[in-house]
Design a protein around this motif. Structure first.
Motif, short mmCIF file in Angstrom:
data_model
loop_
_atom_site.label_atom_id
_atom_site.label_comp_id
_atom_site.label_asym_id
_atom_site.label_seq_id
_atom_site.Cartn_x
_atom_site.Cartn_y
_atom_site.Cartn_z
N SER A 231 5.43 0.17 4.88
CA SER A 231 5.05 -0.09 3.51
C SER A 231 3.64 0.43 3.29
O SER A 231 2.90 0.68 4.23
CB SER A 231 5.12 -1.59 3.23
N ASN A 232 3.28 0.57 2.03
CA ASN A 232 1.90 0.96 1.71
C ASN A 232 0.93 -0.19 1.95
O ASN A 232 -0.27 0.03 2.02
CB ASN A 232 1.79 1.40 0.25
N TYR A 233 1.45 -1.38 2.03
CA TYR A 233 0.61 -2.54 2.30
C TYR A 233 1.18 -3.29 3.48
O TYR A 233 2.40 -3.48 3.57
CB TYR A 233 0.53 -3.45 1.07
N GLN B 222 -0.12 -7.01 -7.16
CA GLN B 222 1.14 -7.69 -6.88
C GLN B 222 1.21 -8.09 -5.41
O GLN B 222 1.73 -9.18 -5.08
CB GLN B 222 2.31 -6.79 -7.27
N TRP B 223 0.70 -7.24 -4.54
CA TRP B 223 0.69 -7.58 -3.13
C TRP B 223 -0.25 -8.76 -2.86
O TRP B 223 0.08 -9.67 -2.11
CB TRP B 223 0.26 -6.38 -2.29
N ARG C 18 -4.50 3.96 -6.03
CA ARG C 18 -3.56 4.82 -6.73
C ARG C 18 -2.73 4.02 -7.76
O ARG C 18 -2.46 4.48 -8.85
CB ARG C 18 -2.63 5.47 -5.70
N HIS C 19 -2.33 2.82 -7.39
CA HIS C 19 -1.57 1.95 -8.29
C HIS C 19 -2.19 0.55 -8.24
O HIS C 19 -1.73 -0.31 -7.49
CB HIS C 19 -0.09 1.88 -7.87
N TYR D 84 1.39 -11.82 -3.91
CA TYR D 84 2.44 -12.19 -2.95
C TYR D 84 1.84 -12.85 -1.73
O TYR D 84 2.28 -13.93 -1.28
CB TYR D 84 3.24 -10.95 -2.55
N ASP E 175 -2.00 -1.98 -10.11
CA ASP E 175 -1.13 -3.11 -10.42
C ASP E 175 -0.28 -3.48 -9.22
O ASP E 175 0.07 -4.66 -9.04
CB ASP E 175 -0.23 -2.79 -11.63
N ILE E 176 0.07 -2.50 -8.40
CA ILE E 176 0.86 -2.80 -7.21
C ILE E 176 -0.01 -3.50 -6.18
O ILE E 176 0.44 -4.42 -5.48
CB ILE E 176 1.49 -1.53 -6.62
N GLU F 153 4.30 3.08 -5.07
CA GLU F 153 4.12 2.49 -3.76
C GLU F 153 5.11 1.35 -3.53
O GLU F 153 5.66 0.80 -4.48
CB GLU F 153 2.68 2.01 -3.62
N ARG F 154 5.31 1.05 -2.26
CA ARG F 154 6.25 -0.01 -1.91
C ARG F 154 5.73 -1.33 -2.47
O ARG F 154 4.54 -1.61 -2.46
CB ARG F 154 6.39 -0.12 -0.39
N LEU F 155 6.67 -2.12 -2.93
CA LEU F 155 6.34 -3.39 -3.56
C LEU F 155 6.60 -4.54 -2.60
O LEU F 155 7.40 -4.41 -1.66
CB LEU F 155 7.18 -3.58 -4.83
N PRO F 156 5.98 -5.67 -2.85
CA PRO F 156 6.23 -6.82 -1.97
C PRO F 156 7.62 -7.39 -2.23
O PRO F 156 8.25 -7.07 -3.25
CB PRO F 156 5.14 -7.82 -2.38
N ASP G 186 5.02 -8.43 8.51
CA ASP G 186 6.28 -7.71 8.29
C ASP G 186 6.19 -6.33 8.92
O ASP G 186 5.33 -5.54 8.55
CB ASP G 186 6.52 -7.59 6.79
N ALA H 240 4.14 -5.34 -13.41
CA ALA H 240 3.32 -4.82 -14.52
C ALA H 240 4.14 -4.03 -15.53
O ALA H 240 3.85 -4.06 -16.73
CB ALA H 240 2.20 -3.95 -13.95
N TYR I 136 -4.20 -1.23 3.41
CA TYR I 136 -3.57 -0.38 2.41
C TYR I 136 -3.43 1.02 3.01
O TYR I 136 -4.40 1.56 3.55
CB TYR I 136 -4.43 -0.34 1.15
N GLN J 184 5.38 -14.82 8.57
CA GLN J 184 6.13 -14.09 7.54
C GLN J 184 5.30 -12.95 6.97
O GLN J 184 5.82 -11.96 6.46
CB GLN J 184 6.51 -15.07 6.43
#
Lengths: 241, 291
Positions: free
Chosen positions: B88-90, B62-63, B55-56, B66, B58-59, A81-84, B84, A124, B11, B81
């Motif tokens: 994106s998936n998020y 990370q979001w 699905r991920h 962020y 850890d991603i 998936e797209r990352l920040p 955006d 990760a 998401y 900001q």
């Protein structure tokens, strides 16, 4: 550096099977074309992508295709998936060697557009991708731009440069860039001609790249202000400083 | 009038289908900005068990890191900001605004919005988010309804005709709120004064959901009191809480905010208190003169 996984859209068995099992695979990609505002976009992507592959930076595979008479550069979409947007400070802390490599590469290709959104870092698993070079190298002004940046870094506000605390890893990257065979650079320019770069400009670009790569550390040393966090005593550790 | 604005974190698992799932809320009022995201515990850490379905995971983490980092560094100035427009998936999208929040802590507003938006919208859907919660809450509510029925003061479902007693207890009766959507408390009884009763089960395994429910209930009670109904309102929280449930911070927090807004808190597991509560309900139901 780990291989990149790409996003697969469809997967099916091939009707004409040989000895080994093979499959028809459809992949996702992100396409960009040139426009009036950026007539060199596809050329920049081809040049920067080919050079990055030559020195094994983590950049997705790309190719050129035609659609309705216009050329597009397609960058394969990597899996997951797209990352920040990247946290430059965190990336430099966790991947200092690669950070130096990316910065030195961006100086080489005069990339003023390396910001937090065209570099991805999956924390990760430590996987990194660099992408989007449509505004690097020739950018929109062409060879005049290269001339204008002959003696400076050309990276402006780089998302990693300001966070570097050591430039020691630049030495091996410098060697790697300079060990790239000259034919690799000339073949890169051949590809650029194939997607529309005038031959005379291609010659100019090639000479520029070959000349610039030998001066990279000299340029870094001459612009220490662009690396405010690098300790003074580390500057003596790279050639040219 | 104090207005709180909010954003919704989403998401989108499949960028071709583009079906979003709400995973968080960010709200701000003045210079105060707070956020809450799916899977977060009381300490702000993400519970890995809750995000296993991503699905991920850890991603997702990370979001969230962020978004929180941006808000911490830039506060309200970071709001723009967050929005955006890139694919994106998020993503963060504009949500809307909530008015009349001057007497509420910004975190209370956040929890209310979170329960509505991330808990798939609405008090009933929030209760039904997991099998455990819906079963437990449904059982507890049914239990209380049975007691009302046993003393013959419960009105049949969807019927507002008198039973032969003056003021029965009704279930799921819409009551006007300060927003476009009415409140639908568990039970309502009116004899002049409007008695509004809501069920909160703190004995369930998912304490955070009980806390969310308590937050939503507190918000409803507060809204009803602010409306200054002609004959007044009395808010009653009917809870199920064991002694060991108090060990959880979520339960303590839920109880604290309930006590702030409920005129009365009845613990169903305390037999004496339950008995007094039922006696009062019967008295009210049979009283001719307004109470």
């Amino acid at each position: 550096m780990p291989a990149i996984s790409y996003r697969i859209w469809q997967w099916s068995e091939r009707a004409d099977q040989g000895i080994m099992q093979s499959y028809d695979v459809q992949l996702n990609g992100i396409a960009k074309s040139t426009d009036d505002e950026n007539p060199y976009a596809v050329i920049n992507e081809v040049v920067c992508g080919t050079l990055a592959h030559g020195i094994c930076l983590p950049i997705p595979v790309g190719f050129v295709t035609d659609k309705e008479g216009a050329k597009y550069y397609v960058s394969l979409d990597f899996a997951g998936e797209r990352l920040p947007p990247i946290d430059g400070a965190q990336f430099v802390q966790e991947q200092p060697d690669l950070a130096c490599g990316i910065v030195l590469f961006d100086i080489w290709i005069v990339n003023r557009d390396r910001h937090a959104r065209n570099l991805s870092y999956q924390v990760a698993i430590g996987q990194t991708q660099i992408f989007d070079h449509s505004h690097a190298f020739l950018e929109v002004e062409g060879t005049n731009r290269l001339t204008a940046h002959e003696n400076d870094l050309g990276i402006e506000t780089h998302c990693l440069a300001e966070h570097l605390e050591t430039i020691r890893p630049m030495q091996p990257w410098f060697e790697r860039i300079n060990q790239l065979p000259e034919y690799w650079v000339s073949e890169t320019m051949e590809r650029a001609v194939h997607v529309g770069l005038p031959v005379e400009e291609a010659q100019f670009c090639m000479e520029f790249l070959l000349r610039r790569r030998s001066r990279l550390l000299e340029l870094v040393a001459a612009h220490r202000a662009s690396f405010p966090r690098v300790q003074v005593d580390l500057w003596g550790e790279i050639e040219g400083s | 009038m104090a207005i709180a604005n909010y954003l919704i974190a989403q998401y989108i698992p499949d960028l071709f289908r583009r079906e979003p799932k709400n995973v968080g809320v960010i709200t701000w009022r003045g210079i105060e900005v707070v956020g809450r995201f799916f899977g977060e515990t009381d300490t702000g850490e993400i519970d890995g068990r809750k995000i296993k379905s991503f699905r991920h995971p850890d991603i997702y983490r990370q979001w969230v890191t962020y978004w929180r980092s941006l808000l911490q560094r830039r506060g309200v100035e970071g709001i723009s900001q967050l929005l955006d427009p890139s694919v994106s998936n998020y993503r963060i999208i504009k949500g809307g605004e909530v008015s009349g929040t001057e007497e509420d802590a910004i975190t209370d507003v956040l929890n209310y919005l979170y329960a509505l938006i991330v808990s798939e919208g609405g008090l009933r859907e929030a209760l039904g988010l997991s099998a455990d919660l819906s079963m437990a809450a449904g059982n507890f509510k049914a239990l209380v309804a049975e007691q009302f029925d046993a003393v013959q003061i419960l009105a049949p479902e969807n019927q507002q005709l008198p039973l032969g007693i003056a003021h029965p207890i009704y279930r799921n009766l819409p009551i006007p709120s300060s927003t476009a959507e009415p409140h639908k408390p568990s039970f309502v009884q009116q004899n002049g004064l409007l008695y509004v009763m809501e069920i909160i089960d703190f004995s369930i395994r998912e304490k955070d959901r009980a806390k969310d429910h308590a937050g939503l209930t507190s918000y409803m009670f507060d809204d009803l009191k602010k409306q200054q109904l002609p004959n007044g309102v009395r808010t009653i929280a009917i809870i199920r809480k064991r002694d060991e449930d108090d060990e959880h911070a979520s339960v303590r927090y839920g109880m604290a905010i309930l006590r702030e807004e409920a005129h009365e808190v009845v613990n169903w597991l305390h037999l004496d208190g339950r008995a007094l509560f039922l006696q009062e309900r019967v008295r009210i139901a049979r009283a001719v003169a307004p109470q």
